[in-house]
Motif scaffolding. Structure first.
Motif, PDB file in Angstrom:
ATOM      1  N   GLN A   9       2.202   3.658   5.396  1.00  0.00           N
ATOM      2  CA  GLN A   9       1.049   2.571   5.528  1.00  0.00           C
ATOM      3  C   GLN A   9       1.827   1.317   4.651  1.00  0.00           C
ATOM      4  OE1 GLN A   9      -3.503   3.745   4.643  1.00  0.00           O
ATOM      5  NE2 GLN A   9      -3.753   1.947   4.336  1.00  0.00           N
ATOM      6  N   ALA A  37      -1.198  -6.006  10.295  1.00  0.00           N
ATOM      7  CA  ALA A  37      -1.603  -4.714   8.922  1.00  0.00           C
ATOM      8  C   ALA A  37      -2.387  -4.508   8.135  1.00  0.00           C
ATOM      9  CB  ALA A  37      -0.124  -5.298   7.775  1.00  0.00           C
ATOM     10  N   GLY A  38      -3.522  -5.835   9.469  1.00  0.00           N
ATOM     11  CA  GLY A  38      -4.641  -4.964   8.386  1.00  0.00           C
ATOM     12  C   GLY A  38      -5.982  -4.071   8.517  1.00  0.00           C
ATOM     13  N   GLU A  39      -6.871  -3.951   8.433  1.00  0.00           N
ATOM     14  CA  GLU A  39      -7.572  -2.245   8.371  1.00  0.00           C
ATOM     15  C   GLU A  39      -6.566  -0.903   9.135  1.00  0.00           C
ATOM     16  OE1 GLU A  39     -11.029  -3.310  11.048  1.00  0.00           O
ATOM     17  OE2 GLU A  39      -9.415  -4.903  11.455  1.00  0.00           O
ATOM     18  N   MET A  40      -6.887  -0.161   8.665  1.00  0.00           N
ATOM     19  CA  MET A  40      -6.281   1.217   8.626  1.00  0.00           C
ATOM     20  C   MET A  40      -7.259   1.795   8.989  1.00  0.00           C
ATOM     21  SD  MET A  40      -3.675   2.467   8.578  1.00  0.00           S
ATOM     22  CE  MET A  40      -2.440   4.302   8.554  1.00  0.00           C
ATOM     23  N   LYS A  41      -7.495   2.611  10.457  1.00  0.00           N
ATOM     24  CA  LYS A  41      -8.792   3.138  11.114  1.00  0.00           C
ATOM     25  C   LYS A  41      -8.313   4.454  11.374  1.00  0.00           C
ATOM     26  CE  LYS A  41     -12.323   0.315  11.845  1.00  0.00           C
ATOM     27  NZ  LYS A  41     -12.464  -1.341  12.518  1.00  0.00           N
ATOM     28  N   PHE A  59      -5.890   7.117  10.787  1.00  0.00           N
ATOM     29  CA  PHE A  59      -5.205   7.479   9.803  1.00  0.00           C
ATOM     30  C   PHE A  59      -5.198   8.189   9.020  1.00  0.00           C
ATOM     31  CE2 PHE A  59      -0.884   7.637   8.063  1.00  0.00           C
ATOM     32  CZ  PHE A  59       0.037   7.860   9.159  1.00  0.00           C
TER      33      PHE A  59
END
Lengths: 170, 143
Positions: A39, A145-149, A151
């Motif tokens: 990430q 590259a923003g939010e990480m949902k 994962f």
């Protein structure tokens, strides 16, 4: 069974379990770290790639401006100094280089805008009046590259908590 | 801890028959103590290996980020130059923005259980690299 024997047996079983648990723990931690590394690595490099991609586009316009070409080359060589690992010195270098890169890239965007306008004026081309500013570029990279949902699994957290609670019960 | 087992252990010194733990009791004992060990083991230090994992994941993430950035940058440039006259290009750009977001690119389906890319290459990154190359060719963009 003798008392000592029984204690040894208990100890033996405990050790077996401990080893299994520790191995599982190490594996989980490793994979958790790996997810996080993927990430962070991704997030750090999107903007760099984006700048390289845009530089290629600008070059192809053949605007014939030595200063612009020089700045584009600077962007390329600065990005080349960044190594793709998380060593402390590289992280430090990245922070410094990123400031330089952003400033250089702002200059590039301004000169491209000016040169395209001039070129259009001489060729009588009315099209391509649109321009790109650095905010547009950064906004796009932040969006990518923003939010990480979805994962990093939430259930892992719950599971860990349950295990902890269970351990406390024991 | 089960009382039954303790009774067997503590209250059976006199009788030979009772001295021997039945196989099923041994299993119970194993289950109980190995479970205790397991739980102690699994909640051990978080720090161990976390860094190692991070260091292994980082370069792959960086490479994917760079590739995605390149594609997005090229498309953004192409749209800036030709988007007004090329609706396909503009639509593709929007689609790429959706499909190349971090949570799609790093989606679990792309990776195996060890968080390596299951196939040799990343399907979404490949797909958009090809589409972008096609547009670059159409508009005579070098590289």
């Amino acid at each position: 069974m003798e008392f000592d024997e029984l204690l040894n047996l208990e100890e033996k079983f405990y050790q077996e379990g401990l080893e299994e648990g520790q191995n599982e723990n190490l594996k989980n931690n490793f994979l958790e770290g790996k997810q996080f590394g993927l990430q962070v690595g991704f997030q750090r490099y999107v903007l760099l790639g984006q700048m390289l991609g845009l530089c290629g586009m600008f070059e192809s316009l053949e605007l014939g401006n030595a200063m612009l070409d020089k700045n584009i080359n600077t962007i390329r060589s600065l990005i080349c100094t960044i190594e793709m690992n998380n060593d402390e010195e590289n992280v430090e270098n990245l922070e410094k280089v990123l400031v330089k890169l952003k400033n250089k890239f702002r200059t590039i965007l301004l000169s491209v805008q000016r040169l395209v306008k001039e070129k259009n004026k001489t060729t009588g081309n009315e099209q391509n009046g649109k321009s790109l500013n650095f905010d547009d570029v950064e906004k796009l990279s932040r969006m990518i590259a923003g939010e990480m949902k979805g994962f990093v699994e939430d259930e892992d957290v719950t599971e860990a908590k349950t295990t902890q609670d269970q351990a406390n019960d024991w | 801890m089960s009382d039954g087992l303790m009774d067997d252990v503590w209250g059976s010194e006199d009788s030979d028959a009772e001295l021997k733990l039945a196989a099923q009791d041994t299993n119970k004992l194993r289950e109980q103590h190995s479970k205790r060990g397991y739980l102690d083991g699994i909640v051990g230090s978080k720090e161990v290996n976390l860094q190692q994992g991070f260091d292994e994941g980082f370069p792959l993430g960086a490479e994917l980020g760079l590739q995605v950035g390149l594609i997005i940058g090229k498309l953004q440039g192409l749209v800036l130059l030709h988007g007004a006259q090329d609706a396909h290009l503009s639509n593709n750009f929007k689609e790429a923005q959706r499909e190349l977001k971090i949570n799609s690119v790093l989606s679990k389906e792309v990776f195996d259980a060890e968080y390596n890319i299951a196939s040799d290459s990343h399907p979404l990154v490949d797909k958009w690299a090809t589409i972008t190359a096609k547009y670059s060719q159409t508009y005579s963009i070098k590289q």
